[in-house]
Design an enzyme around this catalytic site. Structure first.
Site, PDB file in Angstrom:
ATOM      1  CD  GLU A 172       3.367 -13.979   8.758  1.00 21.09           C
ATOM      2  OE1 GLU A 172       3.484 -15.537   8.819  1.00 21.09           O
ATOM      3  OE2 GLU A 172       3.269 -12.950   8.989  1.00 21.09           O
ATOM      4  CG  ASP A 184       9.147 -14.234   8.882  1.00 20.38           C
ATOM      5  OD1 ASP A 184      10.143 -13.465   8.670  1.00 20.38           O
ATOM      6  OD2 ASP A 184       8.391 -13.536   8.706  1.00 20.38           O
TER       7      ASP A 184
HETATM    8  P1  ADP Z   1       6.527 -13.989  15.098  1.00 18.46           P
HETATM    9  O1  ADP Z   1       6.085 -14.796  13.911  1.00 18.46           O
HETATM   10  O2  ADP Z   1       7.533 -13.346  15.365  1.00 18.46           O
HETATM   11  O3  ADP Z   1       7.201 -14.943  15.945  1.00 18.46           O
HETATM   12  P2  ADP Z   1       3.566 -12.963  14.450  1.00 18.46           P
HETATM   13  O4  ADP Z   1       3.414 -11.925  15.405  1.00 18.46           O
HETATM   14  O5  ADP Z   1       3.967 -13.303  13.732  1.00 18.46           O
HETATM   15  O6  ADP Z   1       5.214 -13.147  15.379  1.00 18.46           O
HETATM   16  O7  ADP Z   1       3.521 -13.831  15.284  1.00 18.46           O
HETATM   17  C1  ADP Z   1       2.666 -14.832  16.189  1.00 18.46           C
HETATM   18  C2  ADP Z   1       0.805 -15.444  17.274  1.00 18.46           C
HETATM   19  O8  ADP Z   1       1.704 -16.552  15.215  1.00 18.46           O
HETATM   20  C3  ADP Z   1       0.851 -15.840  17.651  1.00 18.46           C
HETATM   21  O9  ADP Z   1      -0.033 -13.896  18.474  1.00 18.46           O
HETATM   22  C4  ADP Z   1      -0.458 -16.532  17.054  1.00 18.46           C
HETATM   23  O10 ADP Z   1      -1.593 -15.958  17.100  1.00 18.46           O
HETATM   24  C5  ADP Z   1       0.442 -17.440  16.003  1.00 18.46           C
HETATM   25  N1  ADP Z   1       1.340 -18.370  16.771  1.00 18.46           N
HETATM   26  C6  ADP Z   1       2.092 -18.793  16.596  1.00 18.46           C
HETATM   27  N2  ADP Z   1       2.536 -19.921  17.211  1.00 18.46           N
HETATM   28  C7  ADP Z   1       1.658 -20.624  17.721  1.00 18.46           C
HETATM   29  C8  ADP Z   1       1.361 -21.626  18.885  1.00 18.46           C
HETATM   30  N3  ADP Z   1       2.433 -22.619  19.530  1.00 18.46           N
HETATM   31  N4  ADP Z   1       0.149 -21.458  19.332  1.00 18.46           N
HETATM   32  C9  ADP Z   1      -0.547 -20.523  18.911  1.00 18.46           C
HETATM   33  N5  ADP Z   1      -0.597 -19.533  18.384  1.00 18.46           N
HETATM   34  C10 ADP Z   1       0.759 -19.347  17.642  1.00 18.46           C
HETATM   35 MG    MG Z   2       5.605 -13.269  12.528  1.00 25.54          MG
END
Ligand code: ADP
Ligand code: MG
Length: 388
Positions: A172, A184
């Site tokens: 990350e 997280d």
């Molecule tokens: P959060 O962790 O609060 O949901 P973040 O910005 O840290 O928000 O992470 C979200 C990002 O993680 C998405 O924009 C995408 O890049 C990635 N992501 C998470 N789950 C998926 C998934 N199932 N398929 C594709 N990308 C994902």
């Molecule tokens: Mg996140």
């Protein structure tokens, strides 16, 4: 009213295996699963070596994987049309972009940690809303990690869990470039049914905190205001915290006391540090209040936390402030925004018989004010990552 169900793990895994086979014309070997999380208290405290109290959601991300013999990796997701393909060496910093950085970055980080990582085909199905402050990013990373560790023949013992957490944090921060702390990934791996997880980032100690939720529901509301943790606001908060610690001459804000913080010269930096120090001080009292079922204490501490995030740390927004205020007016014991902020979700502790009324009141307020329709989910404290 829109309420997001977590789905049945065995059914989701079976559907994902079928989709994997259609896509890659070969069966998946392992399905990894890792949950999203909601944080009950302790926001932006992890990277200041403070305390946090998240719990693992029943909503999780699932990944189906099968090894390849040519050392290449292919990634696809049911939530995003973009795919990534490359060698394991190409999966590190400066390699994959977009969502694949979170997923493929884990392969690189596991390799760096000495795990024998084979080439793989990967298909993702996430049931954690993306960018909603419920940590779909760590759910994605940790589901990949546990699946890869299973392929590598590692049992998920304490040492392997720690290794997985560290590898996912590296993916990350170093590959996806989101300067988040370790909350997280820690709860996505170590979460337990029925309990929140108290994590002390000064000592790295963790302790499950059983929650006395009889007659109470933890209601999460996704405001649908999407945050973007790689876009600067988060990094700016982190930089302010580092500036505050430097001015006070302490290694981190965990070592700072409030009296010293109030003497910080710059007003903005002072307010940021005040949030971190007061927020860390709220974590153990919330853990104790939720163990005892002390509703008044939760109400007061959640309100103080929300005000601190809104006024001192400045990471709330109109939608989050509205969701929190309306939840309390409609009968919630207490409510606050949760997660990294700049949008995302609120969490409310609601008497079971008021849940419908609280959801309806928030929906009505959002419609009146022209906000996007929110989505609600019930945060039942659930298990951490594993394979199925
Ligand atoms: P959060 O962790 O609060 O949901 P973040 O910005 O840290 O928000 O992470 C979200 C990002 O993680 C998405 O924009 C995408 O890049 C990635 N992501 C998470 N789950 C998926 C998934 N199932 N398929 C594709 N990308 C994902
Ligand atoms: Mg996140």
């Amino acid at each position: 009213m829109s309420q997001l169900a977590p789905g049945r793990p065995d059914q989701i895994a079976a559907d994902l295996r079928a989709a994997f086979e259609r896509r890659y014309a070969a069966p998946a070997t392992v399905v990894g699963r890792a949950p999203g999380r909601v944080n009950l208290i302790g926001e932006h405290t992890d990277y200041n070596r403070g305390l946090v109290l998240p719990l693992a959601l029943p909503h999780a991300t699932y990944v189906a994987v099968a090894p390849r013999t040519d050392g290449r990796a292919r990634f696809a997701s049911l939530q995003d049309d973009a795919t990534w393909e490359g060698t394991l060496a190409e999966a590190g910093p400066g390699g994959p972009t977009g969502w694949a950085a979170y997923a493929a970055g884990v392969l690189w980080a596991l390799g760096e940690a000495g795990v024998e990582v084979p080439g793989v085909d990967v298909l993702v199905d996430g049931r954690v809303p993306l960018g909603a402050g419920l940590s779909s990013s760590a759910a994605l990373e940790c589901s990949v990690a546990v699946a890869m560790l299973a392929l590598a023949g590692r049992d998920l013992d304490d040492a392997t869990r720690r290794l997985a957490i560290d590898a996912c944090i590296r993916a990350e921060t170093e590959v996806a470039g989101a300067p988040t702390g370790g909350m997280d990934q820690t709860v996505a791996v170590l979460g337990e049914p029925g309990a929140a997880l108290l994590v002390d980032f000064d000592t790295d100690e963790t302790r499950p905190v059983p929650l006395a939720l009889d007659g109470l529901t933890l209601l999460v509301t996704d405001t649908r205001v999407s945050h973007e943790l790689t876009d600067g606001g988060y990094a700016a908060r982190r930089a302010d915290c580092e500036a505050a610690a430097a001015e006070l001459g302490v290694p981190s804000l965990r070592q700072a006391d409030l009296a010293a913080v109030e003497r910080i010269s710059d007003e903005r930096v002072r307010a940021r540090a005040r949030h971190v120090v007061t927020e860390t001080d709220r974590v153990l009292p919330v853990a104790e209040a939720l163990t005892r079922g002390d509703r008044d204490a939760v109400a007061e501490l959640f309100a103080a936390s929300h005000a601190s995030m809104r006024d001192d740390f400045e990471i709330s927004c109109d939608e989050l402030d509205a969701a929190v205020a309306v939840a309390v007016e409609a009968g919630a014991v207490g409510a606050r925004m949760t997660g990294g902020g700049f949008g995302g979700s609120s969490v409310a502790l609601v008497p079971d018989e008021r849940v419908e009324a609280v959801m309806r009141a928030i929906d009505t307020e959002f419609a009146l004010r022209g906000f996007a329709a929110p989505a609600h989910l019930v945060a039942v404290p659930s298990a951490g990552a594993g394979t199925l």
